[in-house]
Design a protein around this motif. Structure first.
Motif, PDB file in Angstrom:
ATOM      1  N   LYS A  78       0.690  -1.007  -0.039  1.00  0.00           N
ATOM      2  CA  LYS A  78       0.172   0.129  -0.007  1.00  0.00           C
ATOM      3  C   LYS A  78       0.932   1.197   0.165  1.00  0.00           C
ATOM      4  N   GLN A  81       1.974   1.973  -3.433  1.00  0.00           N
ATOM      5  CA  GLN A  81       1.011   2.647  -4.341  1.00  0.00           C
ATOM      6  C   GLN A  81       0.900   4.044  -3.858  1.00  0.00           C
ATOM      7  N   VAL A  82       0.840   4.312  -2.632  1.00  0.00           N
ATOM      8  CA  VAL A  82       0.618   5.799  -2.272  1.00  0.00           C
ATOM      9  C   VAL A  82       2.067   6.527  -2.927  1.00  0.00           C
ATOM     10  N   GLN A  98      -7.483   6.109   1.609  1.00  0.00           N
ATOM     11  CA  GLN A  98      -8.043   4.900   1.952  1.00  0.00           C
ATOM     12  C   GLN A  98      -6.877   3.931   2.114  1.00  0.00           C
ATOM     13  N   SER A  99      -5.712   4.017   1.301  1.00  0.00           N
ATOM     14  CA  SER A  99      -4.674   3.088   1.413  1.00  0.00           C
ATOM     15  C   SER A  99      -4.060   3.345   2.674  1.00  0.00           C
ATOM     16  N   GLN A 102      -5.603   1.694   5.480  1.00  0.00           N
ATOM     17  CA  GLN A 102      -5.180   0.290   5.519  1.00  0.00           C
ATOM     18  C   GLN A 102      -3.830  -0.065   6.228  1.00  0.00           C
TER      19      GLN A 102
END
Length: 560
Positions: A78, A81-82, A98-99, A102
């Motif tokens: 994650k 991805q961020v 959202q990421s 998590q």
């Protein structure tokens, strides 16, 4: 040493492109080592991973997380991805949040400090991009607290994370802490040459703010050599301009010219309008110092088309100031006056904006430091739950923290007062210098008017009337001057009136101008009276105060 570092980084990047992204991670049997290696891969891949290949990149990490039943690797997936999403335009803020949520859930559930630091760091970066600088710095400080607690460079994240905290302090004009942190970051692994380049350039900017110009020159030169190695023309231009501007501040004009020319040319090419305007305006002033009026004039053909594309008042002030000097060099005093007024307007706007920003940033900085202190206190309290006897120690620590905070705040206030006083002195000096320059321009303009033998009397009267509008220290401007004066010489007028209540307004103005060590000619020009009138007013003051000589009057004024 620098050459070895460069070759090592290039080799690692080549390995990243021609092998599986996480091959080394897959080979490791140690969970801790897998986490460390995965973070290193993510940092090294920062500039090679984008929206088009992020899925291939994270799918390998996802497979590893499932193969080893490792939730921390899933959290790092994650984070990767961020990292990419933060650089996308437009930025998918909802997906980023959202990421990060998590990541936080995984970090809390599995009590993983380093993943929690990752969450804090990237949440801080997200807030910064949303222009919420105080919240951003708070989260960056949380990440830094974990990094420092685990050992400065023990984590692969240390260098980049500490650097961002340093940049946060720079935004709050805390140059000493910013320099300390970025210097510390450079002792850790920064992974990409561009990261080293930005860090050295930022250190150069900080040293310039601290007026350590020779140190700044070294940092800019090092950053520039890295920009050349990585073939980043935009950064090469910007850093060349930073070094050129330093030489300009040191009056090394010949050395500054090629650097400023490079900055201007490359920033025009990359559409960095603000940097191009600043470089071009500084370059024009250097040309004028060498009487290269034609080159300066040609430069403004480009500047005139780009200066309005941004809203930074300090750069607009430098543009108008340089153009005023161009018209003055060409003997066009009318336009020189007009552009000089515009330069002063944007200078004042910049000062007002900076004063407001300093006040806001000082308040936010105190809140951020209090938050960091509270965070450390909470960690101490958590440890106190293990043994009851630690309560006494915690109370002592709390008292010390409060005492330190009070001392720090007191020092900050003193430092802020000193900075405000220095800024007020510079404003007052700028004001007086502006008056002097305008009076010189007005005198030259008057001489031109007298030479216009064929001009009608009505034209002359109209021009003289416009000139009158440029006169400073009229009744309309006296309050503005008085406010600036009071910032530097606090309670001067109040003390003067208390000691000598029988003084007239004209006499008070003369005493205030004398306090600035102006000549009688300058005082006469600023007050729109003759030199003889100044002498008579001075004589009248001496008579009222029973003083025999000018020196006695000067000593008295100095003592107020």
């Amino acid at each position: 040493m620098r050459i070895i570092t460069t070759l090592t980084l290039l080799l690692l990047n080549v390995q990243l492109l021609y092998a599986g992204f996480f091959d080394e991670v897959a080979k490791s049997n140690s969970k801790t080592e897998r986490h460390m290696l995965a973070r290193q891969v993510i940092f090294r891949a920062q500039e090679s991973i984008n929206g088009s290949n992020i899925n291939a990149f994270t799918s390998e990490l996802h497979e590893l997380a499932e193969r080893h039943s490792d939730p921390i690797l899933a959290g790092l997936e994650k984070i990767a991805q961020v990292e990419v999403m933060l650089r996308q335009t437009p930025r998918p803020d909802t997906l980023i949040q959202q990421s990060l949520k998590q990541v936080l859930d995984i970090a809390v559930k599995h009590e993983d400090d380093m993943l929690l630091a990752d969450y804090y760091h990237y949440t801080g970066l997200q807030y910064n991009r949303l222009e919420k600088k105080r919240e951003g710095l708070e989260f960056l400080l949380k990440a830094n607290s974990i990094i420092q607690r685990n050992g400065t460079c023990s984590s692969p994240s240390a260098g980049p994370y500490i650097y961002e905290v340093g940049v946060g302090y720079l935004q709050y004009q805390d140059y000493h802490n910013a320099k300390k942190l970025i210097t510390q970051a450079l002792t850790c692994e920064m992974y990409l040459m561009k990261n080293y380049m930005r860090a050295h350039n930022t250190l150069g900017v900080i040293n310039r703010k601290l007026m350590l110009l020779e140190e700044a020159n070294k940092e800019f030169a090092l950053a520039r050599s890295i920009a050349e190695q990585v073939q980043d023309s935009t950064w090469y231009g910007i850093i060349s301009g930073n070094l050129g501007y330093n030489y300009y501040l040191q009056s090394k004009f010949e050395e500054s010219i090629p650097l400023l020319e490079t900055d201007f040319r490359l920033c025009l090419k990359s559409k960095e309008w603000a940097s191009a305007t600043h470089a071009g305006s500084t370059l024009a002033e250097v040309y004028l110092k060498y009487n290269k009026i034609d080159k300066a004039h040609q430069l403004f053909f480009s500047l005139d088309t780009i200066w309005s594309k941004f809203g930074y008042p300090h750069i607009k002030s430098s543009y108008y100031s340089a153009k005023a000097k161009l018209f003055k060099a060409k003997g066009d005093y009318k336009n020189a006056l007009l552009f000089s007024d515009s330069a002063q307007h944007y200078y004042n706007a910049d000062v007002e904006a900076k004063n407001a920003l300093v006040a806001k940033q000082a308040e936010e900085k105190v809140k951020a430091e209090e938050y960091d202190a509270n965070l450390q206190l909470l960690e101490s309290e958590k440890k106190s739950q293990i043994l009851l006897r630690n309560a006494i120690i915690i109370c002592t620590i709390l008292s010390l923290i409060i005492a330190v905070q009070l001392i720090v705040r007191q020092r900050q206030r003193h430092k802020q007062n000193q900075q405000n006083l220095q800024a007020s002195k510079e404003q007052l000096q700028q004001y007086v210098d502006s008056l002097r320059e305008k009076n010189m321009l007005i005198e030259s303009f008057k001489q031109q008017i007298e030479s216009l033998v064929e001009a009608s009397q009505a034209d002359k009267e109209e021009i003289l009337a416009r000139l009158q509008n440029f006169t400073i220290l009229t009744d309309d401007h006296w309050n503005e001057f008085r406010q600036l004066f009071e910032k530097v010489h606090k309670d001067f007028f109040q003390n003067l009136k208390k000691r000598f209540p029988h003084l007239t307004q004209a006499e008070i103005r003369l005493i205030a101008l004398s306090k600035l060590n102006l000549s009688k000619k300058e005082m006469a020009e600023m007050s729109v009276v003759s030199v003889d009138a100044i002498r008579k007013t001075s004589q009248r003051i001496r008579t009222k105060l029973e003083l025999e000589s000018e020196k006695e009057l000067e000593s008295l004024i100095a003592s107020i």
